[in-house]
Enzyme design. Structure first.
Site, short mmCIF file in Angstrom:
data_model
loop_
_atom_site.label_atom_id
_atom_site.label_comp_id
_atom_site.label_asym_id
_atom_site.label_seq_id
_atom_site.Cartn_x
_atom_site.Cartn_y
_atom_site.Cartn_z
N THR A 1 71.55 -21.01 12.43
CA THR A 1 71.36 -22.14 11.51
C THR A 1 70.07 -22.85 11.89
OG1 THR A 1 73.73 -22.46 11.19
CG2 THR A 1 72.31 -24.30 10.64
N LYS B 1 73.05 -31.43 15.21
CA LYS B 1 71.77 -30.78 14.90
C LYS B 1 71.67 -30.44 13.43
CE LYS B 1 71.62 -26.53 15.26
NZ LYS B 1 71.86 -25.33 14.41
N LYS C 1 73.04 -23.52 3.95
CA LYS C 1 73.84 -23.76 5.15
C LYS C 1 73.79 -25.23 5.55
CE LYS C 1 76.27 -23.19 8.84
NZ LYS C 1 75.89 -22.39 10.01
#
Length: 291
Positions: free
Chosen positions: A98, A241, A173
């Site tokens: 990711t 994150k 995502k």
């Protein structure tokens, strides 16, 4: 079954079960991780161990990478003994990490400049789905490569999407994880308010499960919240994150994200309180107390 050889870089909570599922279906897999000890269980299961990312790519026709964040993904590609040193025509790189779309584009351009093919394929799912081969792949880039690796994606996941040019997978995502992170923040606030109102959290879970807000995440994470025990399936530091990257995307596109920005602050507080390696449901530890 494909007769190709496959590499796998990055063997954490997600990468190890993904590689194990490939091995279990008889695929030839070479693995590498910065902490070489994490290769042991896969070597026992039949994998070969490379001494560097470059050696892993050299031994493989198609290499998958599951790395922690944009910095790690970039370091493995561009660093010493990295992916680019071994990338040539006829080899392919599938990044299931990711990252932000800028990082995906940078890596994709570097791979193709060396004659290789590139597909970004970040996954929706956590430890359990990775172990069960039930991940969802959000793919973009080389569509021919996407078609070729369908057998491997089907082993590791239950569904895959091709979204177009490189960057679309990263953006999808981030939107998915931003939505999930915000929902978890609201859920934990509800659980905290229920408890402080003298209500049974278990009854709140049952009420939620019977109505329009019923969803697997609340059902799965509710017991952890009640116990205040958070074994990591999706580490909170990675959730924060992803929230940070999604907020940066929103800022870049001029899209206000006030709900997600507020949720992100709770994740930051939880991480600062030492819960970064716990499951992201540990955001409860931040929302049930005053900042």
């Amino acid at each position: 079954m494909s007769t190709g050889s496959f590499g796998f870089l990055g063997l954490g909570i997600m990468g190890t079960p993904m590689a194990k599922n490939l091995l279990a279906k008889g695929f030839s897999v070479t693995v590498w991780n910065r902490d070489s000890a994490k290769c042991a269980s896969l070597v026992e299961a039949g994998a070969k161990q490379a001494s560097s990312a470059a050696e892993c790519v050299e031994a493989s026709s198609i290499t998958f990478a599951m790395l922690a964040d944009p910095a790690a993904a970039s370091a493995v590609v561009f660093g010493p003994k990295g992916v680019l040193e071994a990338m040539t025509a006829g080899k392919s790189y599938v990044d299931v990490s990711t990252v932000d779309d800028e990082t995906a584009l940078k890596i994709g351009e570097a791979i193709t400049a060396k004659g290789g093919r590139f597909l970004e394929a970040p996954v929706s799912g956590s430890k359990g789905p990775a172990e069960q081969g039930q991940l969802i792949f959000l793919c973009a880039g080389d569509e021919t490569l996407y078609s070729e690796i369908t057998p491997q994606l089907d082993v590791m996941g239950k569904k895959s999407f091709f979204l177009g040019a490189v960057g679309a997978g990263a953006r999808m995502k981030l939107v998915v994880n931003m939505t999930m992170g915000s929902m978890m923040g609201a859920f934990c606030e509800g659980m905290a308010l229920a408890e402080k109102s003298g209500l049974e959290q278990s009854q709140l879970l049952e009420v939620l499960d019977l109505g329009a807000m019923a969803n697997p995440m609340f059902k799965l994470k509710g017991p952890s919240v009640m116990k205040r025990a958070f074994p990591p399936a999706f580490p909170l530091k990675h959730a924060q994150k992803d929230m940070r990257l999604a907020l940066a995307l929103g800022d870049q596109l001029g899209q206000p994200l006030p709900v997600s920005a507020t949720a992100n602050e709770a994740y930051i507080r939880a991480k600062g309180a030492g819960h970064g390696d716990s499951d992201f449901a540990a955001v409860y530890e931040a929302v049930q107390t005053k900042p």
